[in-house]
Structures are given as structure tokens and as C-alpha cells.
Write a protein that holds these residues in place. Sequence first.
Motif, mmCIF file in Angstrom:
data_model
loop_
_atom_site.group_PDB
_atom_site.id
_atom_site.type_symbol
_atom_site.label_atom_id
_atom_site.label_comp_id
_atom_site.label_asym_id
_atom_site.label_seq_id
_atom_site.Cartn_x
_atom_site.Cartn_y
_atom_site.Cartn_z
ATOM 1 N N ASN A 1 0.867 -1.175 0.000
ATOM 2 C CA ASN A 1 0.000 0.000 0.000
ATOM 3 C C ASN A 1 0.907 1.229 0.000
ATOM 4 O O ASN A 1 1.733 1.376 0.891
ATOM 5 C CB ASN A 1 -0.877 0.025 1.251
ATOM 6 C CG ASN A 1 -1.783 -1.189 1.321
ATOM 7 O OD1 ASN A 1 -2.463 -1.517 0.355
ATOM 8 N ND2 ASN A 1 -1.787 -1.869 2.457
ATOM 9 N N THR A 2 0.756 2.060 -1.000
ATOM 10 C CA THR A 2 1.632 3.227 -1.132
ATOM 11 C C THR A 2 0.814 4.492 -0.932
ATOM 12 O O THR A 2 -0.084 4.779 -1.724
ATOM 13 C CB THR A 2 2.270 3.253 -2.533
ATOM 14 O OG1 THR A 2 2.939 2.014 -2.757
ATOM 15 C CG2 THR A 2 3.262 4.396 -2.672
ATOM 16 N N ILE A 3 1.106 5.218 0.120
ATOM 17 C CA ILE A 3 0.352 6.437 0.399
ATOM 18 C C ILE A 3 1.281 7.632 0.290
ATOM 19 O O ILE A 3 2.312 7.696 0.966
ATOM 20 C CB ILE A 3 -0.312 6.353 1.786
ATOM 21 C CG1 ILE A 3 -1.340 5.220 1.753
ATOM 22 C CG2 ILE A 3 -0.973 7.676 2.158
ATOM 23 C CD1 ILE A 3 -1.764 4.731 3.083
ATOM 24 N N THR A 4 0.958 8.515 -0.618
ATOM 25 C CA THR A 4 1.843 9.635 -0.908
ATOM 26 C C THR A 4 1.134 10.959 -0.690
ATOM 27 O O THR A 4 0.113 11.228 -1.327
ATOM 28 C CB THR A 4 2.317 9.564 -2.376
ATOM 29 O OG1 THR A 4 2.806 8.262 -2.645
ATOM 30 C CG2 THR A 4 3.420 10.588 -2.653
ATOM 31 N N THR A 5 1.663 11.759 0.196
ATOM 32 C CA THR A 5 1.136 13.115 0.353
ATOM 33 C C THR A 5 2.261 14.142 0.263
ATOM 34 O O THR A 5 2.015 15.325 0.219
ATOM 35 C CB THR A 5 0.451 13.303 1.730
ATOM 36 O OG1 THR A 5 1.433 13.159 2.754
ATOM 37 C CG2 THR A 5 -0.661 12.315 1.951
ATOM 38 N N GLY A 6 3.510 13.659 0.284
ATOM 39 C CA GLY A 6 4.649 14.580 0.368
ATOM 40 C C GLY A 6 5.423 14.691 -0.921
ATOM 41 O O GLY A 6 5.104 14.062 -1.928
ATOM 42 N N GLY A 7 6.500 15.515 -0.854
ATOM 43 C CA GLY A 7 7.422 15.667 -1.978
ATOM 44 C C GLY A 7 6.943 16.693 -2.982
ATOM 45 O O GLY A 7 5.749 16.858 -3.198
ATOM 46 N N ILE A 8 7.885 17.377 -3.605
ATOM 47 C CA ILE A 8 7.527 18.286 -4.708
ATOM 48 C C ILE A 8 7.368 17.465 -5.983
ATOM 49 O O ILE A 8 6.473 17.696 -6.789
ATOM 50 C CB ILE A 8 8.552 19.436 -4.891
ATOM 51 C CG1 ILE A 8 8.128 20.396 -5.989
ATOM 52 C CG2 ILE A 8 9.973 18.950 -5.130
ATOM 53 C CD1 ILE A 8 6.873 21.185 -5.672
ATOM 54 N N LEU A 9 8.240 16.465 -6.117
ATOM 55 C CA LEU A 9 8.090 15.503 -7.215
ATOM 56 C C LEU A 9 8.357 14.120 -6.644
ATOM 57 O O LEU A 9 9.402 13.890 -6.041
ATOM 58 C CB LEU A 9 9.062 15.812 -8.356
ATOM 59 C CG LEU A 9 8.905 14.946 -9.627
ATOM 60 C CD1 LEU A 9 9.436 15.688 -10.849
ATOM 61 C CD2 LEU A 9 9.604 13.599 -9.515
ATOM 62 N N THR A 10 7.394 13.251 -6.787
ATOM 63 C CA THR A 10 7.551 11.884 -6.292
ATOM 64 C C THR A 10 7.361 10.910 -7.441
ATOM 65 O O THR A 10 6.435 11.042 -8.233
ATOM 66 C CB THR A 10 6.497 11.574 -5.210
ATOM 67 O OG1 THR A 10 6.697 12.454 -4.108
ATOM 68 C CG2 THR A 10 6.613 10.134 -4.722
ATOM 69 N N ARG A 11 8.278 9.969 -7.518
ATOM 70 C CA ARG A 11 8.127 8.894 -8.488
ATOM 71 C C ARG A 11 8.237 7.576 -7.728
ATOM 72 O O ARG A 11 9.299 7.269 -7.185
ATOM 73 C CB ARG A 11 9.248 8.996 -9.532
ATOM 74 C CG ARG A 11 9.468 7.747 -10.359
ATOM 75 C CD ARG A 11 8.541 7.687 -11.539
ATOM 76 N NE ARG A 11 8.984 6.672 -12.486
ATOM 77 C CZ ARG A 11 8.721 6.718 -13.791
ATOM 78 N NH1 ARG A 11 8.021 7.716 -14.298
ATOM 79 N NH2 ARG A 11 9.149 5.756 -14.579
ATOM 80 N N ASN A 12 7.126 6.868 -7.659
ATOM 81 C CA ASN A 12 7.138 5.547 -7.047
ATOM 82 C C ASN A 12 7.214 4.524 -8.165
ATOM 83 O O ASN A 12 6.248 4.344 -8.899
ATOM 84 C CB ASN A 12 5.862 5.313 -6.236
ATOM 85 C CG ASN A 12 5.753 6.248 -5.035
ATOM 86 O OD1 ASN A 12 6.711 6.416 -4.291
ATOM 87 N ND2 ASN A 12 4.603 6.873 -4.873
ATOM 88 N N GLY A 13 8.375 3.908 -8.313
ATOM 89 C CA GLY A 13 8.545 2.901 -9.358
ATOM 90 C C GLY A 13 8.496 1.527 -8.718
ATOM 91 O O GLY A 13 9.344 1.186 -7.896
#
Lengths: 418, 251
Positions: free
Chosen positions: A240-252
Motif C-alpha cells: 500500500n503506497t500512500i503519498t502526500t509529500g514531496g515536490i516531485l515523487t516517483r514511485n517505481g
Amino acid sequence: MEVVVDNKVLEFVADFKKPEASSEVRKQAMAALSGMDFPTTRVEEWKYTRVAKYVKRKYKQVQATVNVEDYTIEGLDAHELVFVNGYFDEAQSTIKDDDAVSIQKIEELNEEYYSDVVDGTEENVFSLINKAYQTGGVSVVVKKNKKAKHPIHLIHVVDGEELIANTRHFVHLESGSKAEVVATFHSKNSTNSFTNVALEGHVESNASLTINKLQTEAKDVLHISNEFFVQDEGSNFLINTITTGGILTRNGLDVIVEGENCHTEMNGAYLGTENQHIDNHTIIDQLYSNCTSSELYKGVMDDKSSGVFNGKVIVRQDAQKIEAYQSNKNILLSKGANVYSKPELEIYADDVRCSHGSTIGELDEEAVYYLRSRGISEANARQLLVAAFIGDVLEKVENEALRAYIDKLFLTDFGWEF
Amino acid sequence: MLTIKNLHASVEEGAEILKGLNLEVKAGEVHAIMGPNGSGKSTLASVLAGKDGYEVTEGSVDFDGADLLDLEAEDRAKEGLFLAFQYPVEIPGVSNVNFLRTAMNEIREYRKEDKLSAKDFLAKVKVASNLVELNDKLSGRSVNVGFSGGEKKRNEIFQMAMLEPKLAILDETDSGLDIDALRIVSEGVNKLRNKDNAIILITHYQRLLEYIQPDFVHVLSDGKIIKTGGKDLALELEERGYDWINEEIAQ
């Protein structure tokens, strides 16, 4: 064909500390880097994610320490492993009494075994930079037929400006074992810093691995992660990938399923505000028959944020009776927000059940009005609907302590209550 | 309680639908508004409840001293207005009970009352759901998702029972109800009826009025109330249709 005049990648890594040359993995990665360039938006895989301005910058490697208590999740009762700016902060880490788990520094990982597991996988410039110049991480082994007594909490903190954190982990679940990894990413005073993390692993036959990843770094951090896993027969893998942060996020995220009767599940929730860019790229490569996979990614984008979803499922010729589901749904809360969604199925077998779907829309105004007509303010009505939309992804996080932590985070960051 | 004077309203950038409507509703009264299709019944309900997409060009609506037309939809609800929708929307993921708790707390805050305790809230849910024979499972589920037509309408009255409005407008609540559901809904409404609140029933058919006895029946035609009478008027309309009224006026 493009001719590389001056190698930007070598320029990028020039000031990084030269690691000891005894590692074959590092040597190979360095050798590979000399022939590489950073991706431009002309490369299909990076069409909507522009990294050029970030890779022109210079990043420092600075070892530091933090107070682990600032990042502990109440009630999680986990092995706590702390990584600050890419360095393992042993003093702040706690490994609990657990005969099912062995945790060592990443250097202890057997390179022969490692190379054999990842044989033939695709690398990219960022994973290679990580491999060549990683400064710390852990190798976790969960022993055969045992269940880890505690979750393994990997706490990553970027502390300071213009830094790079090259953290690298490997999680090895021996056959029949079971474990949960919680990977959290935090930052402070982190303007223009770069988290370049790699998390790899091997889920052996009948083993079961759950990963919950929570990225909450400040909106001035570049975050690129490469997650790579191999599943053997009868194994389960859930992330489970939860992303709220970062200016640019790349989840590979790349999972190779190398055995029959496996289940692979990927869920993601991403919430963009301001100028954030959040990119989820996933691959599930089905090589054997009788496997199932399911993907559910949901995004809520506000302000001028942008989201990318590219999920690919490959069903190889010999992989019959595969069931693969993929769904990406998005809500845009502002006119300035956008999402590029590309679910892909690449099927070479003839007896499979696959489906994919993607939606991008706005909140249902009829529903907003309905709630308002009962006395709920417009802002609260929208919040309720957004929470309902994203809620079914958060439901996938079964760990109650972590779920409570996430709920609290959403309430503080967005004013959203679940 | 409610005084509508010379109300003119049109669909945004469109035709005028309400053309000088007058209506006075006092506490304790039940008014039925009947009329043929396209006479403006639902527009009246929407304009009163503050739905977007309508423009009031003339007239005023006073609701217990407040200028109703000046209030946002949510503030109308907070002032004690309730609309039971003709077509209640489905809202996946938002639980019936949770959204009502949010609504009730907001309303109480607006009225500077204390928050309802969890215990009192649940006790109220029990009473309200019993009133319309809506079982506990439905009240805990996502708003209207997977509800039958009758269950949706019962859910509207359940919400009305929870929110205890001063004025409830029931927009074609009887449409699409079978005889059992009609009885349940009507009995629920009758139990909620008291000397301090008022109800406006918007309906096509007289059959609802056999269950909920109105004090006044109004005939809406072409955006105006053209005739007002007692409950017998509804019977006459059922028998003779609407045309005779227009003929009567013409004479």
C-alpha cells in the motif's frame, strides 16, 4: 540516435564519496552509469515526469542523527530502523527480541544470492545511482516458516538542505514466512533535497509480505523510489503506497511473479496540493499460470498539482488462467490540477481474465448539494466526499496502529476525518 | 413561519417558471401543493431549499424572520428547513449515520447548542429508524447506496426525524412507493407532525393525502397558486383533473 557529449550522470555523482571497491554490485552499477543519461520527457516512461531541473543540481551526502521518538508510530510495536540522509542511524534504532527476523546492514547481503535473484531485471539511472553510491540500509531476513513478531519499521528522515539520501534495503522472506514492513519518509529543513531510495526483496514460496509505505516529506523534496520484488510459487505480496509529500515523487514499483498460485496486490492513495507532482509507475510481470493480481490506485489532486498513473500488467505466453484487475480513479478538486492515467495490459497468453479501468472526474455536485441541504457546510461536504473516495484504499491498511497514524496525519494535513 | 410573496424564479438563463407565487404557512399546519406536470412544484421546492441553477428575479421569502433567499443551502437547513428529495442521490462511502452526526453537530454549533453525546445520538437513531421501519443495517450503510426506491424515501423521512426541522418540504415523496411503503412513510410523517412545525407536501396524487391529512390544498398552475381549499379540494382534483379550475377562472 542521441550522442551524449558530456555525461551528466557522471557529473551528477562526481562529488559523491567513492565507495570501497570490493562490492561487485557497486562496480557493475558504476560501470553501467557511465553509459547512461537522465530520462527526458521524450522517453515514454518519463513522458509526464520532468526531472531535468532536479538532476542539474548538486547534492551533498551528510551523515546526521535525529530523535527517533519524533517518528515513532504509537502502538506499532515495531523493530525501528532509522536512516538519516541515507545513513543508518544505529544509535536511534531498536531491534526487538524476535527469533523470526534477522536484521543486518545492507553490506552483509550475499551478493551472489542477490545477483541471482535480480538477474535480468531492468535498472534505471536512479536505481543504478543508488546501487553504486548507497550509503546505508538494511538486509532483513525472515526465517523459514516463521512469522515476524513485530513489524519492521524503516524510518527515513532527510534532515538538511540540498542533500541526497541513497538508502538501500533488501527484504528476504524465506519460504513459508510472514512479515510486515512499514516504510515511512519524513523530512525537516529539507529544501531541495533528494531521497533516492531502493527497496528490493524476494518473497520465497508460500511466504507472505505486506509493505505499507507512507511518504510525507515536505513539498520541497524530490523523491524517487525503486521497489523491486520477486515472488516465488504460492507467495503473497501486498503493498500500500500512500503519498502526500514531496515536490516531485516517483514511485517505481516492479514485481516479477516467478511461480504459480501467487497473489500480488498493489494499492495506492495519492493526494496532491500546491505544485506537487506524484507519479506511480507499476509493473506486474506474470510468468506462470494460476496467479491473481489486483491494483487499486486513487488520487485526489488540488491546486496546480499533477498526478501520473501508469500501471502495466504483463502476462507471458505460458502464464494461463491469470486473473488481473487494475483500477485507477482520480478526482480533480481544482481547474489547475491534472492527471495522466495509463493502465496497460500486455497479454501473450490466451486464457486469462484481465480488466482495467481509469476515471478522472470531479466531485459529484449533486452529492455536495444533498449534504449541504442537511446542514453540512460546503467545505465539510467536500471533505466527507473526498474522504469517502479515498477511504477504500486506506481500508487496505489493516494494521490498526498505522491506520490510526494515517488518519491523524490526514486530519492534521488536510482537515480530513475518516 | 413561512411567507412567500410574489415569488418569481427562472432556470438560470432560461424560462421563468415561478410567476408570482404567494403562500403563507403557519406553525402546526400541513399544506399540500398539487398541480400538473411542469407547473413549477419541484422548482418551488428547489428554490426554497437553495439549490444552484435557479434565479430568483422578484419577490421575497421570509422564514421565521430570516430572509431565506439570502441564506446558503446549509444555513437554511440550520435555520430549520428540510427538503425530502424526490430523487435522493446515492453517495458511496459516506455512511448514513456518520453524515447525520456531522450535520447535527454543525446545526447545533450554529444554534450555539452543546454537541450531542454519542449515546444520545444512537438513541435518536434507534427511535428515528423505528419510526420508518428502516433497519439498523440500512442506517449504517452508505447513503442510499443499494437502497430500493421505497428505502430511499424512508431514508429521507428517517433524516427528517433525526434533524427535527421546523418546516419540512416533501417533494413527491409518495411517487414510486407501493402501498406498504406509502403507509410507513405517511405514518412516520404523521408522528413527526406537531403544533410547532409545519409540512409542505408536494404531490401529484391525492392518495398521499388520504394518509397525511392536509389543512390546506393549493393548486399550482403555470407558476402561480390559482386555487386554495381544504382537503376536499384534493378529492375534487382527483375526480375532475385540473382543467375545470382554469375554466372557472376564465369565467
